[in-house]
Write a protein that holds these residues in place. Structure first.
Motif, short mmCIF file in Angstrom:
data_model
loop_
_atom_site.label_atom_id
_atom_site.label_comp_id
_atom_site.label_asym_id
_atom_site.label_seq_id
_atom_site.Cartn_x
_atom_site.Cartn_y
_atom_site.Cartn_z
N ASP A 148 -7.84 -7.57 3.14
CA ASP A 148 -7.06 -7.88 4.35
C ASP A 148 -5.57 -7.63 4.12
O ASP A 148 -4.88 -7.11 4.99
N ARG A 205 -5.02 -3.89 4.19
CA ARG A 205 -5.10 -3.38 5.57
C ARG A 205 -3.82 -3.66 6.35
O ARG A 205 -3.38 -2.84 7.16
N THR A 217 -0.54 0.67 6.61
CA THR A 217 -0.92 1.26 7.89
C THR A 217 -0.61 2.76 7.88
O THR A 217 0.28 3.21 7.15
#
Length: 109
Positions: free
Chosen positions: A58, A61, A65
């Motif tokens: 997480d 992520r 980007t």
């Protein structure tokens, strides 16, 4: 135990390392090169308990980007790919390539 190997854009590496270490995870940074433009990448090795893998993913992520960038060829000569690109082109940079590998044994000496 799992080993998360994350290959990220150099521009994202500093922020990603900061966020991962703030959460208490250990990380080893390796300077690497690759990809279409032979641009600098950073490969991170993150040892983590199985239950914490999603937490690490997480963070990756959120930080890594994708984004667009315009690049111009350095000279009107055929590059390593054998393709001449006469005009600037828009490419996608950023993001991450991540591998999660089982660790049979972990020892800190």
């Amino acid at each position: 135990m799992k080993l998360v190997i994350a290959i990220v854009h150099d521009d994202d590496a500093g922020e990603l390392i900061k966020k991962i270490t703030r959460k208490g995870f250990g990380v080893t940074k390796l300077a690497t090169t690759g990809g279409f433009l032979k641009a600098g990448n950073t490969t991170l090795l993150i040892g983590v308990e199985k239950e914490k893998v999603e937490e690490v993913l997480d963070i990756i992520r959120k930080v890594c980007t994708t984004r667009k960038q315009i690049v111009s060829p350095p000279s009107p000569v055929l590059g390593a790919t054998g393709v001449y690109v006469p005009n600037p082109v828009e490419i996608t940079i950023g993001g991450a390539t991540v591998f999660v590998i089982d660790v049979d044994k972990f020892e800190k000496v």
